[in-house]
Design a protein around this motif. Structure first.
Motif, PDB file in Angstrom:
ATOM      1  N   LEU A  91     -50.536 -19.881 -10.545  1.00 42.93           N
ATOM      2  CA  LEU A  91     -52.096 -20.653  -9.595  1.00 42.93           C
ATOM      3  C   LEU A  91     -52.888 -20.014  -9.710  1.00 42.93           C
ATOM      4  N   PRO A  92     -54.296 -20.903  -9.609  1.00 44.48           N
ATOM      5  CA  PRO A  92     -55.477 -20.930 -10.421  1.00 44.48           C
ATOM      6  C   PRO A  92     -56.449 -20.569  -9.960  1.00 44.48           C
ATOM      7  N   ASP A  93     -56.266 -20.050  -8.320  1.00 40.19           N
ATOM      8  CA  ASP A  93     -57.082 -19.296  -7.347  1.00 40.19           C
ATOM      9  C   ASP A  93     -57.061 -19.053  -6.462  1.00 40.19           C
ATOM     10  N   THR A  94     -56.196 -18.113  -6.239  1.00 41.82           N
ATOM     11  CA  THR A  94     -55.950 -17.324  -5.216  1.00 41.82           C
ATOM     12  C   THR A  94     -56.847 -15.611  -4.819  1.00 41.82           C
ATOM     13  N   TYR A 354     -47.266 -39.602  -5.100  1.00 41.58           N
ATOM     14  CA  TYR A 354     -48.225 -40.266  -4.588  1.00 41.58           C
ATOM     15  C   TYR A 354     -49.082 -40.331  -6.154  1.00 41.58           C
ATOM     16  N   GLY A 355     -48.457 -41.070  -7.533  1.00 42.43           N
ATOM     17  CA  GLY A 355     -48.641 -41.782  -8.825  1.00 42.43           C
ATOM     18  C   GLY A 355     -48.185 -40.625  -9.423  1.00 42.43           C
ATOM     19  N   LEU A 356     -48.312 -39.200  -9.937  1.00 46.27           N
ATOM     20  CA  LEU A 356     -48.223 -38.727 -10.791  1.00 46.27           C
ATOM     21  C   LEU A 356     -47.209 -38.919 -11.168  1.00 46.27           C
ATOM     22  N   THR A 357     -47.207 -38.927 -12.733  1.00 44.43           N
ATOM     23  CA  THR A 357     -45.236 -39.121 -13.142  1.00 44.43           C
ATOM     24  C   THR A 357     -45.139 -36.904 -12.688  1.00 44.43           C
ATOM     25  N   LYS A 358     -43.827 -36.913 -12.665  1.00 48.68           N
ATOM     26  CA  LYS A 358     -42.937 -36.256 -12.290  1.00 48.68           C
ATOM     27  C   LYS A 358     -43.361 -34.949 -13.440  1.00 48.68           C
ATOM     28  N   GLU A 359     -43.589 -34.904 -14.807  1.00 53.79           N
ATOM     29  CA  GLU A 359     -43.753 -34.243 -15.974  1.00 53.79           C
ATOM     30  C   GLU A 359     -45.946 -34.106 -15.739  1.00 53.79           C
ATOM     31  N   GLU A 360     -46.626 -34.919 -15.613  1.00 54.69           N
ATOM     32  CA  GLU A 360     -47.974 -35.258 -15.079  1.00 54.69           C
ATOM     33  C   GLU A 360     -48.007 -33.980 -13.913  1.00 54.69           C
ATOM     34  N   ALA A 361     -47.027 -34.116 -12.641  1.00 52.55           N
ATOM     35  CA  ALA A 361     -47.365 -33.267 -12.307  1.00 52.55           C
ATOM     36  C   ALA A 361     -47.050 -31.988 -12.304  1.00 52.55           C
ATOM     37  N   LEU A 362     -46.131 -31.334 -13.371  1.00 53.18           N
ATOM     38  CA  LEU A 362     -45.514 -30.080 -13.293  1.00 53.18           C
ATOM     39  C   LEU A 362     -46.318 -29.776 -14.679  1.00 53.18           C
ATOM     40  N   GLN A 363     -47.200 -31.147 -14.928  1.00 51.43           N
ATOM     41  CA  GLN A 363     -48.395 -29.870 -16.019  1.00 51.43           C
ATOM     42  C   GLN A 363     -49.725 -29.663 -15.057  1.00 51.43           C
ATOM     43  N   SER A 364     -49.927 -29.709 -14.024  1.00 48.60           N
ATOM     44  CA  SER A 364     -50.816 -29.846 -13.532  1.00 48.60           C
ATOM     45  C   SER A 364     -50.548 -28.393 -12.802  1.00 48.60           C
ATOM     46  N   VAL A 365     -49.428 -27.234 -12.980  1.00 56.14           N
ATOM     47  CA  VAL A 365     -49.437 -26.301 -12.161  1.00 56.14           C
ATOM     48  C   VAL A 365     -48.759 -24.885 -12.891  1.00 56.14           C
ATOM     49  N   THR A 366     -48.888 -26.169 -14.535  1.00 56.85           N
ATOM     50  CA  THR A 366     -48.793 -24.844 -15.835  1.00 56.85           C
ATOM     51  C   THR A 366     -49.763 -25.317 -17.043  1.00 56.85           C
ATOM     52  N   LEU A 367     -49.527 -26.347 -17.667  1.00 55.20           N
ATOM     53  CA  LEU A 367     -50.489 -25.973 -18.903  1.00 55.20           C
ATOM     54  C   LEU A 367     -51.915 -26.782 -18.572  1.00 55.20           C
ATOM     55  N   ASN A 368     -52.177 -27.314 -16.907  1.00 55.44           N
ATOM     56  CA  ASN A 368     -53.758 -27.726 -16.887  1.00 55.44           C
ATOM     57  C   ASN A 368     -54.052 -26.797 -16.294  1.00 55.44           C
ATOM     58  N   PRO A 369     -53.585 -25.614 -15.006  1.00 60.86           N
ATOM     59  CA  PRO A 369     -54.204 -24.338 -15.487  1.00 60.86           C
ATOM     60  C   PRO A 369     -54.731 -23.402 -16.697  1.00 60.86           C
ATOM     61  N   ALA A 370     -53.512 -23.706 -17.181  1.00 62.98           N
ATOM     62  CA  ALA A 370     -54.010 -22.374 -18.412  1.00 62.98           C
ATOM     63  C   ALA A 370     -54.661 -23.032 -19.309  1.00 62.98           C
ATOM     64  N   LYS A 371     -55.284 -24.245 -18.933  1.00 59.68           N
ATOM     65  CA  LYS A 371     -56.272 -24.868 -19.929  1.00 59.68           C
ATOM     66  C   LYS A 371     -57.320 -24.630 -19.067  1.00 59.68           C
ATOM     67  N   ILE A 372     -57.692 -24.587 -17.909  1.00 61.68           N
ATOM     68  CA  ILE A 372     -58.645 -24.756 -16.764  1.00 61.68           C
ATOM     69  C   ILE A 372     -58.785 -22.687 -17.149  1.00 61.68           C
ATOM     70  N   LEU A 373     -58.184 -21.819 -17.521  1.00 62.88           N
ATOM     71  CA  LEU A 373     -58.155 -20.438 -17.205  1.00 62.88           C
ATOM     72  C   LEU A 373     -58.669 -19.657 -19.051  1.00 62.88           C
ATOM     73  N   GLY A 374     -58.717 -20.739 -20.095  1.00 60.15           N
ATOM     74  CA  GLY A 374     -58.639 -20.306 -21.309  1.00 60.15           C
ATOM     75  C   GLY A 374     -57.410 -19.550 -21.552  1.00 60.15           C
ATOM     76  N   ILE A 375     -55.575 -19.474 -21.628  1.00 51.73           N
ATOM     77  CA  ILE A 375     -54.897 -19.136 -21.765  1.00 51.73           C
ATOM     78  C   ILE A 375     -53.709 -20.441 -21.951  1.00 51.73           C
ATOM     79  N   ALA A 376     -53.883 -20.978 -22.679  1.00 53.04           N
ATOM     80  CA  ALA A 376     -53.690 -22.254 -22.465  1.00 53.04           C
ATOM     81  C   ALA A 376     -52.875 -22.292 -24.163  1.00 53.04           C
ATOM     82  N   ASP A 377     -53.649 -20.634 -24.950  1.00 52.36           N
ATOM     83  CA  ASP A 377     -52.657 -20.504 -26.223  1.00 52.36           C
ATOM     84  C   ASP A 377     -51.533 -19.857 -26.245  1.00 52.36           C
ATOM     85  N   ARG A 378     -51.190 -19.378 -24.819  1.00 51.85           N
ATOM     86  CA  ARG A 378     -50.569 -18.110 -24.569  1.00 51.85           C
ATOM     87  C   ARG A 378     -49.594 -19.172 -24.113  1.00 51.85           C
ATOM     88  N   THR A 379     -49.504 -19.644 -22.967  1.00 50.30           N
ATOM     89  CA  THR A 379     -48.900 -19.719 -21.985  1.00 50.30           C
ATOM     90  C   THR A 379     -48.900 -21.336 -21.451  1.00 50.30           C
TER      91      THR A 379
END
Length: 435
Positions: A91-94, A354-379
């Motif tokens: 959850l990237p902002d809460t 609405y246009g994303l593949t299932k794996e792209e949608a998964l990345q939007s709540v896993t890998l992408n927020p990890a990259k934005i938050l600076g923790i992609a090296d760990r999770t």
């Protein structure tokens, strides 16, 4: 007689504690080997492994693939045959852990500060690990959250927490990774009969731009202060901006419409800071510009009406696919106050429709927020060397109809999924004799 009374009181208190708590304590650390076998593994980087195995050693992922040998002794094996395995969602902002009961119970909330310049405020020290909301998120596969303060223009710093901890020190996953700016609204609201409002009122756009200039002046003064080697007096507000100017921290700008985001881009250029847009309801209109300036977006909320009356009613659902196509790094968020953030996976599922593949949608709540938050090296993905933050579901995690989370691991620890709702479920099953 006194001994009997004491014993009765102790039993009553013990019973009260047992029934009032979702789970009694966080899962203990496990130092040995664990294996998740026979699973369909969604790595989180677009790769899917059928009939795969994950080897976990001391809380870290050691191997992912097929035909991984499993020792006979001193290991834990979790058979996930017929199930789907995913990275834990983020959850990237809460305001999780800062706001419990938002209406009428002030004592349960500690998320807002007075004043405009709260740069030294740290959300992590107010984070409540005993929040009842936390366990409902784990039951839907959300294992990490970036907890953000509110109030004023510069609201303070957010930190990432893992959702199975005794206290905030145990929960801390990344400390003070972002400073938050509540951007003054540049949206001109029409009056009741189509006008710009009542005569004699101040111009809201002019006032908002004046507040923007005040923020810029604050940053200019802070930068000048930090350029000096010695100071007669320490300015805590300016000192707390040092990590931002040193690029050890990002600036999360809460902005929705194009005008606000354009000013935010100029802001990033003037001060040389890393900017992330939070909200970004109109980000699809300037997707190319965002990509060119390397600005990421946290979309929030998604299950909502569009910003303007002339927008397509389903525009929020289509925006992720537009950003994906343009090459903008984005994450999907859920900040809905009533469902309390647990519908994050289903927001991503809507984007997949609405246009994303299932794996792209998964990345939007896993890998992408990890990259934005600076923790992609760990999770963020199920790759070798990363923390074993893992979700096992009997169905599609992003589909409300079939998602059923059966097991969750945080840093290799198998954590409880018990929460208030599961307790009520078991209570009334027993009452009505339902097996």
């Amino acid at each position: 007689m006194k001994k009997n009374i004491t014993a009765i009181i102790a039993l009553l208190l013990a019973g009260g504690v047992a029934s009032a708590q979702d789970d009694v304590y966080p899962a203990p650390e496990y130092k040995g080997l664990s294996f998740i076998t026979n699973a369909t593994i969604h790595v989180g980087n677009g790769q899917v492994i059928n009939n795969g195995t994950i080897k976990i050693n001391n809380g870290k992922i050691e191997q992912v693939g097929t035909n991984i040998p499993i020792p006979v002794d001193d290991v834990r094996v979790y058979n996930a045959a017929g199930k789907q395995v995913y990275p834990g969602m983020i959850l990237p902002d809460t305001d999780l852990g800062l706001k419990e009961i938002s209406s009428g119970v002030r004592g349960s909330n500690d998320f807002r500060e007075l004043g405009d310049w709260n740069t030294s405020v740290r959300s992590i020290v107010a984070y409540n690990t005993d929040s009842r909301i936390i366990n409902t998120l784990k039951a839907n596969g959300i294992l990490l959250a970036s907890v953000s303060p509110q109030g004023g223009l510069l609201t303070g710093t957010s930190s990432v927490v893992q959702l199975d901890a005794w206290n905030w020190e145990d929960a801390a996953y990344q400390l003070d990774g972002a400073l938050h700016l509540n951007f003054p609204s540049l949206l001109q609201r029409r009056g009741r009969f189509g006008g710009g409002g009542m005569q004699g009122q101040n111009d809201p756009i002019k006032e908002a731009l004046a507040r923007v200039e005040a923020v810029k002046q604050f940053f200019r003064e802070a930068k000048a202060y930090l350029a000096e080697k010695t100071h007669a007096e320490t300015n805590l507000r300016f000192e707390s901006l040092r990590p931002l100017f040193e690029k050890k921290q990002k600036l999360f700008v809460h902005a929705g419409i194009v005008k606000e985001m354009l000013v935010a881009i100029d802001f990033a250029k003037e001060f040389g800071v890393d900017v992330v847009i939070v909200g970004g309801s109109e980000s699809y209109q300037i997707a190319d510009l965002l990509r060119e300036n390397n600005i990421a977006v946290i979309l929030s909320p998604m299950h909502n009406l569009p910003t303007l009356e002339d927008d397509d009613v389903d525009q929020p659902y289509k925006t992720p696919a537009i950003l994906q196509k343009a090459g903008v790094l984005f994450a999907i968020n859920d900040d809905h106050g009533e469902s309390r953030y647990r519908n994050l996976p289903f927001n991503a599922g809507t984007a997949a429709a609405y246009g994303l593949t299932k794996e792209e949608a998964l990345q939007s709540v896993t890998l992408n927020p990890a990259k934005i938050l600076g923790i992609a090296d760990r999770t963020g993905t199920l790759e070798v060397g990363k923390d074993a933050n893992i979700v096992i579901s009997a169905g599609d995690l992003l589909d409300m109809r079939t998602s059923l989370v059966t097991d969750v691991f945080i840093q290799g620890r198998k954590v409880s999924l018990e929460n208030k709702q599961t307790q009520l479920y078991e209570r009334y099953k027993k009452k009505y004799g339902i097996n």
